[in-house]
Design an enzyme around this catalytic site. Structure first.
Site, PDB file in Angstrom:
ATOM      1  N   ASP A 298       0.816  -1.224   0.000  1.00 11.15           N
ATOM      2  CA  ASP A 298       0.000   0.000   0.000  1.00 11.15           C
ATOM      3  C   ASP A 298       0.849   1.273   0.000  1.00 11.15           C
ATOM      4  OD1 ASP A 298      -2.277  -1.513  -0.133  1.00 11.15           O
ATOM      5  OD2 ASP A 298      -2.595  -1.542   2.033  1.00 11.15           O
ATOM      6  N   LYS A 325      -6.255  -2.731  -6.828  1.00  7.72           N
ATOM      7  CA  LYS A 325      -6.566  -2.058  -5.559  1.00  7.72           C
ATOM      8  C   LYS A 325      -7.778  -1.141  -5.750  1.00  7.72           C
ATOM      9  CE  LYS A 325      -3.256  -4.200  -3.570  1.00  7.72           C
ATOM     10  NZ  LYS A 325      -3.593  -5.285  -2.631  1.00  7.72           N
TER      11      LYS A 325
END
Ligand code: S3P
Length: 411
Positions: A298, A325
């Site tokens: 992330d 994502k």
């Protein structure tokens, strides 16, 4: 030196809530994160008959045991939370009632076959809609499997482990590279029979005991602040951030880039935590291998922004998973870099960024992806002209107070 305390960890909060719900007795989650994703977890659990007492400092969960959840009257709405949808799939696979998981439009676009396929191998009665949500689950007997994960995904690994609690026989998972291991650590904390050797995790079925879980600060929430400190040349002390080794890829990579980061470990419990002192540093380019990517999955957009400020060509290999994502993060990251005036390109999952660039400013469009909005905001601490961000409110998915905190620390 400014002091910054990041919000509690999202991945750990969601897992602690779900495990508490299927454990025996009352579990308490101390210092939980409150954001859109954790609210989705709480709502889904309430719809499954779980009583949760929510206060500012803790959530108490009346655990119902592995089989004590009740049939929901409506589809379970995971909103935009991929972790909630995928982990719930593992739990629902073991229930004696049918249920449906759905979510917001953005989540309904994200791939779910990666979870459904191994669960089906375990015997689960799972059906998807064209490979995505809604996911329908019907009662079925589960058996343990030996599974080699085709992609290093903590969410998929966790869904299989949760289903493994309900299965007949042992479940064994081998991951191609280490991904965040919060589920494994928490399962052990809740009394599950789980062990790891190398890249393989083995779990025996059986009930969970109640637990008390203390949630440390979220590395992924702290990362934009570390980025902003480095970009704007300011010193920062980050307090009580999770230092789980499977989440440290970003910090390790920044050190290789020449960042002055001093780590002080404070707790060494199941989820270690401590402080990070950031000092102004001159950054140089770095090479990131595919095996390292899951430990900073992330944080790749932030790393790309930092690479744009660093001297030389940064190469990030094996970043293809970023396409799946909250946005296609290869595209949104390249879009942000273009706004900053950075030279960057992408081929077959490899990102190349050549710095340093001018950090121009303009308008960034994170396409409602919280991590991209935060990366843009961090970049904005260095831009020559103002950097506007479209739909900045999308940060509430993981970090509702992000802009307030950023202003307090950097203005
Ligand atoms: C998460 C795992 C990662 C990460 C996501 C949270 C988790 O996804 O990108 O934000 O809590 O398990 P994958 O497991 O799909 O890589």
């Amino acid at each position: 030196m400014k002091i910054y305390k990041p919000p509690p960890d999202k991945s750990i909060t969601i897992r602690a809530l779900l495990l508490g719900a299927i454990a025996d007795g009352r579990t308490t989650v101390e210092n939980p994160l409150f954001c859109a994703d954790t609210a989705a977890a709480i709502n889904c659990l309430r719809a499954l008959g779980v009583k949760l007492l929510v206060s500012k400092k803790r959530v108490s969960i009346e655990g119902r045991g592995l089989k004590g959840l009740t049939r929901p009257r409506r589809p379970l709405n995971a909103a935009e939370a991929g972790t909630v949808a995928r982990l719930l799939a593992g739990i629902l696979a073991g229930q004696d009632f049918p249920a449906q998981v759905t979510g917001a439009a953005s989540l309904r676009r994200r791939p779910m076959v990666r979870v459904a396929a191994p669960l089906k191998l375990m015997g689960a009665g799972i059906k998807l809609h064209c490979g995505t949500l809604p996911l329908n689950s019907r009662p079925a007997a589960l058996k343990g499997i030996t599974y080699a994960l085709p992609i290093p995904s903590a969410q998929v690994k966790s869904a299989i482990l949760l289903a493994g609690l309900y299965a007949k026989g042992r479940t064994s998972i081998t991951e191609p590279a280490v991904s965040r291991d919060h589920t494994e650590r928490l399962l052990a904390r809740f009394g599950a029979r789980i062990a790891r050797s190398g890249h393989t995790i083995r779990l025996r079925p059986g009930p969970l005991k109640r637990a008390k879980v203390l949630v440390p600060g979220d590395m992924s929430a702290a990362a934009p602040f570390i980025t902003a400190a480095l970009l704007s040349g300011r010193a920062l002390l980050v307090k009580n951030v999770g230092l789980n080794p499977s989440r440290l890829g970003f910090i390790k990579t920044l050190k290789k880039m020449g960042a002055s980061l001093q780590i002080t470990s404070r707790t060494s419990g199941p989820e270690p935590a401590g402080d990070i002192r950031v000092r102004p540093s001159k950054l140089k380019a770095v090479r990131v291998s595919a095996a390292e990517v899951p430990t900073m999955i992330d944080e790749i957009p932030l790393l790309a922004v930092l690479a744009a400020a660093a001297e030389g060509k940064t190469v990030i290999s094996g970043a293809g998973e970023l396409r799946y994502k909250e946005s296609n993060r290869i595209k949104t990251t390249l879009g942000l870099l273009a706004t900053l005036g950075a030279a960057a390109r992408h081929t077959n999952g490899t990102l190349e960024i050549t710095g340093p660039c001018s950090f121009r400013g303009g308008t960034a469009n994170p396409l409602s992806d919280h991590r991209l909005a935060m990366a843009a905001a961090a970049a904005g601490t260095r831009t020559a002209a103002r950097l506007n961000i479209k739909n900045p409110g999308c940060v509430s998915k993981s970090y509702p107070g992000f802009f307030t905190d950023l202003k307090r620390v950097f203005c």
